[in-house]
Scaffold this active site. Sequence first.
Site, mmCIF file in Angstrom:
data_model
loop_
_atom_site.group_PDB
_atom_site.id
_atom_site.type_symbol
_atom_site.label_atom_id
_atom_site.label_comp_id
_atom_site.label_asym_id
_atom_site.label_seq_id
_atom_site.Cartn_x
_atom_site.Cartn_y
_atom_site.Cartn_z
ATOM 1 N N ASP A 114 0.833 -1.237 0.006
ATOM 2 C CA ASP A 114 -0.024 -0.150 -0.075
ATOM 3 C C ASP A 114 0.892 1.199 -0.105
ATOM 4 O OD1 ASP A 114 -2.725 1.148 0.044
ATOM 5 O OD2 ASP A 114 -1.893 1.997 2.013
ATOM 6 N N ASP A 149 -34.587 -0.415 33.531
ATOM 7 C CA ASP A 149 -33.384 0.018 34.238
ATOM 8 C C ASP A 149 -33.683 0.609 35.642
ATOM 9 O OD1 ASP A 149 -30.755 0.325 35.054
ATOM 10 O OD2 ASP A 149 -30.529 0.879 32.844
ATOM 11 N N GLY A 166 -37.247 -0.582 37.328
ATOM 12 C CA GLY A 166 -37.124 -1.507 38.022
ATOM 13 C C GLY A 166 -35.770 -2.403 38.302
ATOM 14 N N ASP A 167 -35.525 -3.343 39.168
ATOM 15 C CA ASP A 167 -34.352 -3.893 39.427
ATOM 16 C C ASP A 167 -34.574 -5.434 38.748
ATOM 17 O OD1 ASP A 167 -32.373 -5.445 40.468
ATOM 18 O OD2 ASP A 167 -32.319 -4.338 42.340
ATOM 19 N N PHE A 168 -33.765 -5.616 37.816
ATOM 20 C CA PHE A 168 -33.735 -6.699 37.308
ATOM 21 C C PHE A 168 -33.936 -8.011 38.075
ATOM 22 C CE2 PHE A 168 -30.031 -5.273 34.486
ATOM 23 C CZ PHE A 168 -29.233 -5.890 35.422
ATOM 24 N N ARG A 192 -23.689 -5.596 27.500
ATOM 25 C CA ARG A 192 -22.949 -4.994 28.353
ATOM 26 C C ARG A 192 -23.389 -5.131 29.821
ATOM 27 N NH1 ARG A 192 -18.659 -1.866 25.800
ATOM 28 N NH2 ARG A 192 -17.912 -1.153 27.452
#
Length: 709
Positions: free
Chosen positions: A88, A494, A520-522, A537
């Site tokens: 190149d 979330d 909410g809190d999963f 992530r």
Amino acid sequence: MALNPVLGKLVSKRVVLASASPRRQEILSNVGLRFEVVPSWFKETLEKSSFTAPYEYAVETAKQKALEVANRMHVKHQRTPDVVIGADTIVSVDGQILEKPVDKQDAYRMLSRLNGKEHSVFTGVAILHCCSKDNHLEMEITDFYEETKVKFSELSEELLWEYIHSGEPMDKAGGYGIQALGGMLVEYVHGDFLNVVGFPLNHFCKKLAELYYPASKQNVQHKKCDSMPSVDTFKNLSDGKSESSDFPEHKVSSKLDSSGMCSSGAVYTSENSSTVRLGFTVPLGNQNGVSQSASKLPSKILELMDGFRASKALFVASKLKIFDHLKDKGPMKAVDVANDVGTSVCGTERLLDACASLGLLEKTSQGYSNTDSANTYLTSDGKYSLHGYIIHSNDHLWPLFTNLESAVKEGSRQNHRAFGKKADDLFKDYYHSQEVKQRFMAAMHSIAHLTARDVATAFDLSKFKSACDLGGCTGALAHELVQVYPNLKVTVFDLPEVIANTSYFQPSGQHTAPVTFVSGDFFKDNLPEADLYILSRVLHDWPDEKIHVLLSKISAVCRPGCAILVAEMVLDDEKKNRSTALLQSLNMLVQTEGKERSGCEYQALLEKHGFTNVKIRITGNLLDWIAEYEIRRKKRCRKKKKSMVIEKKRISQSYEEEVFTASNFECPYKKLEPPCPVVPLLSHRKLQLSPFYSIVLAQFSDIQKSPMM
Ligand SMILES: Cc1cn([C@@H]2O[C@H](COP(=O)(O)OP(=O)(O)OP(=O)(O)O)[C@@H](O)[C@H]2O)c(=O)[nH]c1=O
């Protein structure tokens, strides 16, 4: 004169020139080399700002051109070539790289920049020695570059346009051909003329001599910090028979590193060249039992040593919003920038110079201005701004990383040392103050936004009507998903502290109705109903025990046909090659109880909850790996792969890993918008942190949900 022995070594080999350049073909055939021409399909689109010096860009492009051809020929079950040569040529002026002009105006722009000035022509060359073992392509890569300085006379506009109208500039780097009409523009040439034309024949022959006659190499005194090749002459070589090894010089087994990026075992043979065997185990600085000369600079180690300086220069310039100032007002002198941002002139000048040398800024007689990359990614308000993530890296990750030693000794996170307080929960750390929370959300938004298109289009998700993005933060991925799949409705789930702050990040002028936010809190609360659950992530933040809690909750609400899409970095199974992911795992060590995992490890976690037949695909994005798992037997995805598979290997009975180069991977949905470019911003990233290296996509399982679920 014993020229033949050098090229003679190639006589019995199948040599392929991976180049469409008629000049390269002519230069090599003029010296009697016999070769086939297989032009490379590699698109010359590497992100220039990720290279600290122009020649590195040329070398990497040459390497990718050659690798593409070697892989293509191997995959197509043609006879694998013995040697593939890629090259190149670029022109570099004032720190800018000029390639072939796209049109006459572009040619004019280039020639005007060269007018009356000296510039450098760099040709990067890659020589691949290939062999096929058990249908597996193994390669040894040698690469080098040559620099030639060329000066143009002062040329009138009229002459420039006359030259442009001749048509000669269009297929030539920098917009001129020194070998023809363009020769009239040139005042002097310092260095190898053929290097300018497109192929540094002299250096190439020396490199071959070095490869095929290693004994002579040991006699050579290397010069420090100049561009001399490691073998100063090849004229005294005898015409001995070549060794009967697959690769010249070393009888080592080399494994294809599917991306073609340097893995372990780099052997540096001179300042402007290197030889890398992919996947082999010869330690640095020791080959064939001979210690490398102490006088040779281990440039990549030095680069790593300095990597933090480059990172910090970027962080500080971002923190001072220098890129914002320059976008609005550039070009600006250092003194004006210093006045604007309230810093010292001498310090600002050094910072600006460093940034210019790193390819973040352009420096001209008018002052400093942003490069295109800086405008796109480093200003704080751009669509693809990484500013949030950079500030997070400076303010949060940097203090944590300074405690890496303690993290390694103790095997745990270092928030208490870095910030003087112990957090029970990772996110409590982020959300304890409004400012830190906003900063963290901006950081996550930066990365999510930049990678969203690749996550959304890695698979055909059009069969899903509803999705729930667990830990979806600002909704960056959700908004991308509904753009790509107009019939999809996405719920971002979330923590309440996050959901309360998402309004600032919502896209303006975009139809937002299909995206809703639920707090909410999963780990504790009921999950919204959906056909597709997305974990982007998220899993890497948590230890296995917590992942089991989460996956069992998802599994419990999955109906037949439901699926999970996971986006994470993935480690290679041997945990030795993917530096981006391995360093990310250290990043998790210093701040979380989580870690990055290999495909097998994710597979094991998922299988426990009824998700099997995992496919992983490397896509070539900053982010990570993307996995889709179906929980019940369903029609297999019929998305046609238009992509160019570089390597596809069955890792285990139940999942496949596919490796693509970003430029070759084509998802039908990607056409909606130019694919999101990858921006490796740190100078040392290119050592192993290649954007084309670490992303894997996993797809599908089709077993029945197990009774335990
Ligand atoms: C400065 C200069 C360059 N060139 C040509 O510029 C192309 C560079 O482009 P590349 O991308 O390196 O190569 P390519 O032509 O696109 O071919 P490929 O290797 O297939 O990418 C090559 O042709 C060179 O000869 C000249 O012919 N004369 C000169 O004075």
